[in-house]
Design a protein around this motif. Structure first.
Motif, PDB file in Angstrom:
ATOM      1  N   ALA A 364       0.833  -1.209   0.000  1.00 37.46           N
ATOM      2  CA  ALA A 364       0.000   0.000   0.000  1.00 37.46           C
ATOM      3  C   ALA A 364       0.865   1.255   0.000  1.00 37.46           C
ATOM      4  O   ALA A 364       0.593   2.214  -0.735  1.00 37.46           O
ATOM      5  CB  ALA A 364      -0.938  -0.012   1.202  1.00 37.46           C
ATOM      6  N   ARG A 365       1.917   1.271   0.824  1.00 34.25           N
ATOM      7  CA  ARG A 365       2.804   2.443   0.873  1.00 34.25           C
ATOM      8  C   ARG A 365       3.477   2.690  -0.470  1.00 34.25           C
ATOM      9  O   ARG A 365       3.577   3.827  -0.936  1.00 34.25           O
ATOM     10  CB  ARG A 365       3.866   2.253   1.962  1.00 34.25           C
ATOM     11  N   ARG A 366       3.960   1.626  -1.088  1.00 34.44           N
ATOM     12  CA  ARG A 366       4.644   1.779  -2.379  1.00 34.44           C
ATOM     13  C   ARG A 366       3.672   2.229  -3.466  1.00 34.44           C
ATOM     14  O   ARG A 366       4.049   2.947  -4.388  1.00 34.44           O
ATOM     15  CB  ARG A 366       5.321   0.464  -2.770  1.00 34.44           C
ATOM     16  N   THR A 367       2.418   1.794  -3.356  1.00 35.98           N
ATOM     17  CA  THR A 367       1.407   2.242  -4.313  1.00 35.98           C
ATOM     18  C   THR A 367       1.188   3.745  -4.189  1.00 35.98           C
ATOM     19  O   THR A 367       1.157   4.474  -5.190  1.00 35.98           O
ATOM     20  CB  THR A 367       0.086   1.490  -4.077  1.00 35.98           C
ATOM     21  N   LEU A 368       1.049   4.231  -2.960  1.00 38.04           N
ATOM     22  CA  LEU A 368       0.883   5.664  -2.741  1.00 38.04           C
ATOM     23  C   LEU A 368       2.103   6.444  -3.218  1.00 38.04           C
ATOM     24  O   LEU A 368       1.978   7.514  -3.834  1.00 38.04           O
ATOM     25  CB  LEU A 368       0.634   5.944  -1.254  1.00 38.04           C
ATOM     26  N   ASP A 369       3.290   5.914  -2.953  1.00 35.16           N
ATOM     27  CA  ASP A 369       4.520   6.583  -3.398  1.00 35.16           C
ATOM     28  C   ASP A 369       4.556   6.707  -4.918  1.00 35.16           C
ATOM     29  O   ASP A 369       4.994   7.728  -5.464  1.00 35.16           O
ATOM     30  CB  ASP A 369       5.749   5.809  -2.916  1.00 35.16           C
ATOM     31  N   LEU A 370       4.083   5.662  -5.595  1.00 31.58           N
ATOM     32  CA  LEU A 370       4.092   5.699  -7.055  1.00 31.58           C
ATOM     33  C   LEU A 370       3.115   6.749  -7.583  1.00 31.58           C
ATOM     34  O   LEU A 370       3.438   7.502  -8.497  1.00 31.58           O
ATOM     35  CB  LEU A 370       3.734   4.326  -7.607  1.00 31.58           C
ATOM     36  N   TYR A 371       1.918   6.811  -7.005  1.00 30.89           N
ATOM     37  CA  TYR A 371       0.955   7.827  -7.431  1.00 30.89           C
ATOM     38  C   TYR A 371       1.528   9.233  -7.214  1.00 30.89           C
ATOM     39  O   TYR A 371       1.391  10.111  -8.063  1.00 30.89           O
ATOM     40  CB  TYR A 371      -0.353   7.677  -6.649  1.00 30.89           C
ATOM     41  N   ARG A 372       2.190   9.449  -6.052  1.00 35.27           N
ATOM     42  CA  ARG A 372       2.797  10.751  -5.778  1.00 35.27           C
ATOM     43  C   ARG A 372       3.877  11.077  -6.803  1.00 35.27           C
ATOM     44  O   ARG A 372       3.989  12.214  -7.264  1.00 35.27           O
ATOM     45  CB  ARG A 372       3.415  10.763  -4.375  1.00 35.27           C
ATOM     46  N   ALA A 373       4.681  10.076  -7.157  1.00 35.42           N
ATOM     47  CA  ALA A 373       5.775  10.302  -8.099  1.00 35.42           C
ATOM     48  C   ALA A 373       5.244  10.772  -9.446  1.00 35.42           C
ATOM     49  O   ALA A 373       5.826  11.664 -10.087  1.00 35.42           O
ATOM     50  CB  ALA A 373       6.602   9.022  -8.265  1.00 35.42           C
ATOM     51  N   VAL A 374       4.138  10.190  -9.906  1.00 34.86           N
ATOM     52  CA  VAL A 374       3.547  10.610 -11.181  1.00 34.86           C
ATOM     53  C   VAL A 374       3.063  12.049 -11.085  1.00 34.86           C
ATOM     54  O   VAL A 374       3.263  12.854 -12.008  1.00 34.86           O
ATOM     55  CB  VAL A 374       2.400   9.664 -11.588  1.00 34.86           C
ATOM     56  N   LEU A 375       2.423  12.402  -9.978  1.00 36.54           N
ATOM     57  CA  LEU A 375       1.952  13.785  -9.804  1.00 36.54           C
ATOM     58  C   LEU A 375       3.121  14.768  -9.808  1.00 36.54           C
ATOM     59  O   LEU A 375       3.051  15.829 -10.428  1.00 36.54           O
ATOM     60  CB  LEU A 375       1.154  13.903  -8.502  1.00 36.54           C
ATOM     61  N   VAL A 376       4.202  14.412  -9.131  1.00 39.26           N
ATOM     62  CA  VAL A 376       5.388  15.287  -9.091  1.00 39.26           C
ATOM     63  C   VAL A 376       5.959  15.456 -10.490  1.00 39.26           C
ATOM     64  O   VAL A 376       6.345  16.572 -10.896  1.00 39.26           O
ATOM     65  CB  VAL A 376       6.447  14.705  -8.129  1.00 39.26           C
ATOM     66  N   GLU A 377       6.029  14.378 -11.261  1.00 39.46           N
ATOM     67  CA  GLU A 377       6.530  14.461 -12.629  1.00 39.46           C
ATOM     68  C   GLU A 377       5.732  15.445 -13.469  1.00 39.46           C
ATOM     69  O   GLU A 377       6.261  16.091 -14.380  1.00 39.46           O
ATOM     70  CB  GLU A 377       6.487  13.074 -13.300  1.00 39.46           C
ATOM     71  N   LYS A 378       4.439  15.560 -13.148  1.00 34.02           N
ATOM     72  CA  LYS A 378       3.566  16.447 -13.912  1.00 34.02           C
ATOM     73  C   LYS A 378       3.469  17.844 -13.293  1.00 34.02           C
ATOM     74  O   LYS A 378       2.679  18.687 -13.757  1.00 34.02           O
ATOM     75  CB  LYS A 378       2.161  15.830 -14.015  1.00 34.02           C
ATOM     76  N   GLY A 379       4.276  18.088 -12.249  1.00 35.35           N
ATOM     77  CA  GLY A 379       4.248  19.390 -11.606  1.00 35.35           C
ATOM     78  C   GLY A 379       3.004  19.657 -10.791  1.00 35.35           C
ATOM     79  O   GLY A 379       2.640  20.812 -10.573  1.00 35.35           O
ATOM     80  N   LEU A 380       2.338  18.590 -10.351  1.00 34.51           N
ATOM     81  CA  LEU A 380       1.111  18.719  -9.567  1.00 34.51           C
ATOM     82  C   LEU A 380       1.358  18.400  -8.115  1.00 34.51           C
ATOM     83  O   LEU A 380       2.244  17.604  -7.772  1.00 34.51           O
ATOM     84  CB  LEU A 380       0.017  17.796 -10.140  1.00 34.51           C
ATOM     85  N   GLU A 381       0.572  18.969  -7.244  1.00 33.49           N
ATOM     86  CA  GLU A 381       0.690  18.717  -5.808  1.00 33.49           C
ATOM     87  C   GLU A 381      -0.134  17.498  -5.448  1.00 33.49           C
ATOM     88  O   GLU A 381      -1.281  17.344  -5.881  1.00 33.49           O
ATOM     89  CB  GLU A 381       0.211  19.920  -5.015  1.00 33.49           C
ATOM     90  N   ALA A 382       0.447  16.613  -4.639  1.00 28.91           N
ATOM     91  CA  ALA A 382      -0.269  15.421  -4.190  1.00 28.91           C
ATOM     92  C   ALA A 382      -1.158  15.782  -3.008  1.00 28.91           C
ATOM     93  O   ALA A 382      -0.657  16.193  -1.962  1.00 28.91           O
ATOM     94  CB  ALA A 382       0.713  14.328  -3.797  1.00 28.91           C
ATOM     95  N   PRO A 383      -2.468  15.619  -3.127  1.00 30.81           N
ATOM     96  CA  PRO A 383      -3.384  15.958  -2.025  1.00 30.81           C
ATOM     97  C   PRO A 383      -3.517  14.821  -1.009  1.00 30.81           C
ATOM     98  O   PRO A 383      -4.569  14.644  -0.410  1.00 30.81           O
ATOM     99  CB  PRO A 383      -4.699  16.206  -2.751  1.00 30.81           C
ATOM    100  N   PHE A 384      -2.453  14.068  -0.814  1.00 27.45           N
ATOM    101  CA  PHE A 384      -2.486  12.970   0.154  1.00 27.45           C
ATOM    102  C   PHE A 384      -1.077  12.702   0.643  1.00 27.45           C
ATOM    103  O   PHE A 384      -0.099  13.125   0.057  1.00 27.45           O
ATOM    104  CB  PHE A 384      -3.089  11.703  -0.454  1.00 27.45           C
TER     105      PHE A 384
END
Length: 384
Positions: A364-384
């Motif tokens: 679960a932690r690695r899944t969340l980390d991956l979603y955050r990484a994609v958002l960062v790549e797109k210059g977006l803020e992760a709301p979680f």
């Protein structure tokens, strides 16, 4: 504060490896996300069970993975719920799910591959090549990341699609240790599977868990027990799983009945109390063929119980063996009695490395980390 919205798309939520992992990990992700699951082939036993754990489930039938109507309805659902993440599973969901997510403007779009051998399942080599090219095109246009449950799947997928390796990543499956090792739920009121099937305390019980389908090595398991019984009449096997056709099941029953006294190989069918079965086993036989499995949850579950595992040579199980010492690999012509004796003699493992890599919370932690990484790549803020 309103949670961000995560959608998972899969064919059904029946009892299977992919579905059991989803049933374990999605309630954990629901602590962070408003989690939705969309199925398109059927509902399955986890459809309502997940609802009871705070996961919203939807059944949206689709006539094929290229159905314009199905893709449009799926896209409208993502848009209506303002999905932040769409995460699809296997070819049948990857193609319509990624297209629908791109059309809906979903910021994070993740696809997942669960098997190395039959992810592209067309009957002919030309058909499979066509599916690979089609999926590659969809991912190039629509997808941020393609996840794999094992390195073998990743390598084969990159070769088959030509997609850049950096677009692909391994996310190992997780096991819910607390649920698996807690008080077993059994259809037998006494909770004693050995007593239920008449297995004496001094008999060695070998377990087989999995769908009774092509590639799972059911015939190998029968031959293994046929040869083992000839030298060790106190050894028995319990086959746990469904999925065979009526004709296939009749053949399996007839072949099992022909071994020894007819009770050497016992068929338990599909069971939800699989943890009670693992508790009853002395060892697990995992005879699946190479490329039949992505990352076998059955082996992970057996390892969670500390069982010795007897396995044919496959890359995913070798990947597991980096973290777990009680795996005895065997050639197809190996002597079953020697294999079993060697497996039972393997010293216990403390399981720390295995738990660190394959715990469901780590997944679960690695899944969340991956979603955050994609958002960062797109210059977006992760709301979680």
């Amino acid at each position: 504060m309103q949670k961000p919205v995560l959608f998972r798309v899969t064919n059904n939520l029946d009892v299977g490896g992919v579905q059991r992992r989803l049933a374990a990990v999605l309630p954990l992700l629901a602590r962070t996300f408003e989690v939705h699951v969309v199925t398109y082939r059927g509902r399955g036993v986890f459809f309502d069970a997940l609802r009871e754990q705070g996961v919203r489930t939807h059944f949206l039938p689709m006539r094929g993975k290229w159905s314009p109507a199905g893709i449009a309805r799926l896209s409208a659902m993502f848009r209506r719920h303002s999905a932040l993440v769409v995460h699809t599973h296997s070819l049948g969901a990857n193609i319509p799910g990624m297209i629908a997510a791109r059309l809906a403007g979903v910021p994070v779009r993740v696809a997942q591959v669960h098997v190395a051998g039959n992810h592209w399942y067309a009957r002919t080599a030309l058909g499979r090549r066509k599916q690979a090219m089609q999926e590659a095109l969809v991912h190039r246009l629509c997808t941020d990341r393609v996840l794999h449950v094992a390195e073998q799947s990743l390598e084969g997928f990159v070769r088959g699609t030509g997609l850049p390796r950096r677009m692909n990543a391994v996310l190992h499956n997780g096991v819910d240790f607390a649920a698996m090792l807690g008080q077993p739920i059994s259809i037998n009121p006494a909770g004693d599977v050995r007593a239920e099937f008449g297995i004496a305390p001094d008999e060695v019980l070998v377990g087989f868990v999995g769908r009774l389908a092509t590639g799972k090595g059911v015939d190998f398991a029968l031959d293994f027990m046929r040869r083992l019984h000839a030298v060790n009449p106190r050894a028995r096997m319990l086959l746990v799983g469904g999925g065979a056709s009526d004709a296939g099941l009749a053949r399996l029953r007839a072949e099992a009945a022909a071994i020894g006294d007819g009770r050497v190989v016992l068929l338990a069918g599909q069971r939800l109390d699989v943890q009670a079965c693992y508790r009853a086993f002395d060892a697990l036989l995992f005879p699946s063929e190479e490329l039949a499995e992505g990352m076998p949850g059955v082996v992970l579950e057996a390892c969670a119980f500390g069982l010795p595992v007897m396995a044919r040579h496959t890359e995913p199980v070798r990947e597991i063996s980096r973290y777990y010492d009680r795996i005895r690999f065997m050639d197809d012509n190996a002597d079953p009695a020697t294999v079993l004796a060697d497996a039972l003699a393997l010293p216990p493992s403390d399981g720390a490395r295995f738990r660190d890599e394959f715990d469901i919370h780590a997944m679960a932690r690695r899944t969340l980390d991956l979603y955050r990484a994609v958002l960062v790549e797109k210059g977006l803020e992760a709301p979680f």
